[in-house]
Design a protein around this motif. Sequence first.
Motif, PDB file in Angstrom:
ATOM      1  N   SER A 104      58.305  34.572  50.640  1.00  0.00           N
ATOM      2  CA  SER A 104      59.260  34.565  51.628  1.00  0.00           C
ATOM      3  C   SER A 104      60.585  35.243  51.120  1.00  0.00           C
ATOM      4  O   SER A 104      61.274  36.104  51.833  1.00  0.00           O
TER       5      SER A 104
ATOM      6  N   PRO B 253      61.695  32.436  58.799  1.00  0.00           N
ATOM      7  CA  PRO B 253      62.759  33.376  59.001  1.00  0.00           C
ATOM      8  C   PRO B 253      62.512  34.528  57.989  1.00  0.00           C
ATOM      9  O   PRO B 253      63.477  35.654  58.104  1.00  0.00           O
TER      10      PRO B 253
ATOM     11  N   GLN C 296      62.088  38.942  52.254  1.00  0.00           N
ATOM     12  CA  GLN C 296      63.944  39.086  52.559  1.00  0.00           C
ATOM     13  C   GLN C 296      64.404  40.348  51.866  1.00  0.00           C
ATOM     14  O   GLN C 296      65.064  41.077  52.484  1.00  0.00           O
TER      15      GLN C 296
ATOM     16  N   SER D 281      61.253  39.370  60.388  1.00  0.00           N
ATOM     17  CA  SER D 281      62.035  39.612  61.565  1.00  0.00           C
ATOM     18  C   SER D 281      61.056  40.263  62.585  1.00  0.00           C
ATOM     19  O   SER D 281      60.320  40.580  62.219  1.00  0.00           O
TER      20      SER D 281
END
Length: 176
Positions: free
Chosen positions: A69, A147, A73, A150
């Motif tokens: 994750s 999150p 990002q 996107s």
Amino acid sequence: MDYLDTLMRRNVEFADRGFNPTLRMMPTSKSLIIGCVDPRVDPMDILKLAPGEAAIFRNVGGRVTPALSETLQILRTVKHAAGGNSGPDSNLIVLHHTDCGIKHCYCHEPELLAKHMGVKTDELDTLEINDPYKAVALDVAALRAGPAVSGGYTVSGLVYDVATGKVEVVVPPSRL
């Protein structure tokens, strides 16, 4: 000759005959493949990818972990800084496989595996470590819910069978 010498010789051959200085940082297919480190399951080979066609991230089990994750990002930042964006044709592919070695860690070092997966040891059973078909569905769901990715990506989940060489679509492509 030791193995490093062999690798260095191969690199000279690559630099002389296979190097392509025009490859770009962004993959030509706008795709990122998340897969396992198992050498039997190299996406370049089993999916017949060309150099620069896809970015490939490999970890133990090809699982969605806290480290993955964070990497996603960072890659999003790199992509935007390089002038790229996640258009409707950007793909995020999770590739698991049969006979994965992660199940041995599950049996023999569950604390270590729990740390890798970012869960408590008593939560490992919920991650379907021993079933790549269920695990890939869980990981795609985690990507969709988290999150780190996107909108703009089409996400899918595949399982490669190490006994047959065939890939099966377990989670059909769908937009985030």
